[in-house]
Design an enzyme around this catalytic site. Structure first.
Site, PDB file in Angstrom:
ATOM      1  N   ASP A   1      45.535   2.629 -15.906  1.00 33.01           N
ATOM      2  CA  ASP A   1      44.507   1.604 -16.059  1.00 33.01           C
ATOM      3  C   ASP A   1      43.929   1.706 -17.461  1.00 33.01           C
ATOM      4  OD1 ASP A   1      41.893   0.026 -15.652  1.00 33.01           O
ATOM      5  OD2 ASP A   1      42.762  -0.037 -13.647  1.00 33.01           O
TER       6      ASP A   1
ATOM      7  N   ASP B   1      47.123   0.099 -21.516  1.00 31.65           N
ATOM      8  CA  ASP B   1      46.865  -1.315 -21.792  1.00 31.65           C
ATOM      9  C   ASP B   1      48.113  -2.091 -21.409  1.00 31.65           C
ATOM     10  OD1 ASP B   1      46.426  -3.852 -22.744  1.00 31.65           O
ATOM     11  OD2 ASP B   1      45.881  -3.247 -24.780  1.00 31.65           O
ATOM     12  N   VAL B   2      48.075  -2.755 -20.274  1.00 31.69           N
ATOM     13  CA  VAL B   2      49.277  -3.407 -19.749  1.00 31.69           C
ATOM     14  C   VAL B   2      49.699  -4.616 -20.565  1.00 31.69           C
ATOM     15  CG1 VAL B   2      48.940  -2.613 -17.381  1.00 31.69           C
ATOM     16  CG2 VAL B   2      47.918  -4.792 -18.112  1.00 31.69           C
TER      17      VAL B   2
ATOM     18  N   TYR C   1      43.803 -19.259 -13.551  1.00 25.32           N
ATOM     19  CA  TYR C   1      44.280 -18.223 -12.644  1.00 25.32           C
ATOM     20  C   TYR C   1      45.492 -18.707 -11.843  1.00 25.32           C
ATOM     21  CZ  TYR C   1      43.992 -14.468  -9.143  1.00 25.32           C
ATOM     22  OH  TYR C   1      44.257 -13.395  -8.324  1.00 25.32           O
TER      23      TYR C   1
END
Length: 263
Positions: A36, A62-63, A157
């Site tokens: 995360d 950091d995805v 979204y």
């Protein structure tokens, strides 16, 4: 479920569905890598697993950054030499009327929810394929019922979660020959900081609901099973998709919404 001694990476592990997925998988004997951007939250998740006798390692991650993905995979490669599963749980929910959604905010939504899944599947493909040769491997991507249907104030979204749905199917077709399964999970309202925060955002931006409690109650009343979801409801489905029992399930979308979209 056949999960004992699998190595699984879960992103967005600091809270909500990601944290519960780590706890649920660990209870089935999985060696967890919990990642995360919120390093403190990931550590707390791992501490809870370890206190219960499980095995877990936290990673700041950091995805949205390709280099960060490479670093995470390198750690797992060095420490374990294999990876049996990836759960792409990290996410962001932008709640705004369409005409008030700045393009920069829209792009941030796509970066966190879509680009991260793309980067994660690419970064883990090689290590997953090696592990899959001796029994299969699994990728689970978190989408939403708003990746299946439209929702007011959720245009950005919905765009991101619809993309995750079809990306998962396309990657499943390519990864099939490697014995890597790829599926998407589509929750409805889940009582997590993200889910409840989105309901509050709707109220703050003009949705005709008197309070957060009233909004959650309204969703529960419209749901055939009579309640909003808890994180464990989603985590159990993710665990099934990571387990050997789902070895012939790929390219699928599993809806976890108590029947909300069946009406």
């Amino acid at each position: 479920m056949q999960l004992e001694d699998k190595i699984i990476l879960v992103t967005g592990a600091a809270s909500g569905i990601g944290r519960q997925t780590c706890l649920t998988l660990a209870a089935h004997g999985v060696r967890i890598y919990a990642s995360d951007l919120n390093a403190k939250g990931a550590v707390e998740t791992c501490e809870e697993i370890q206190d219960a006798g499980g095995r877990a390692t936290s990673l700041q991650h950091d995805v949205t950054d390709q280099a960060s993905w490479c670093e995470v995979v390198e750690v797992i490669e060095r420490q374990e030499g294999r990876l049996n599963g990836l759960v792409n749980s990290a996410g962001l929910m932008v709640v705004r009327p369409f005409h008030e959604t700045e393009f920069e905010l829209y792009r941030r939504q796509q970066t966190v929810n879509v680009d991260s899944v793309w980067l994660g599947c690419q970064a883990t493909r090689t290590i997953l394929s090696r592990s899959a040769a001796s029994g299969g491997a699994s990728v689970v991507n978190l989408s939403s019922i708003l990746g299946l249907k439209g929702g007011a104030m959720h245009s950005a979204y919905c765009t991101s979660k619809g993309a995750v749905r079809l990306m998962s199917k396309a990657i499943a077709v390519e990864f099939g020959k490697l014995r890597i399964r790829v599926n998407s999970v589509h929750p409805g309202l889940v009582e997590t900081p993200l889910g409840l925060g989105s309901m509050q955002d709707m109220i703050d931006h003009g949705a005709p609901m008197p309070s957060l409690e009233a909004a959650v109650s309204m969703v529960a009343q419209r749901t055939p099973l009579g309640r909003a979801a808890q994180p464990i409801d989603v985590a159990n489905v993710i665990a099934f998709l990571c387990a050997d029992e789902s070895q012939y399930v790929t390219g699928s979308e599993l809806v976890v919404d108590g029947g909300f979209t069946a009406q």
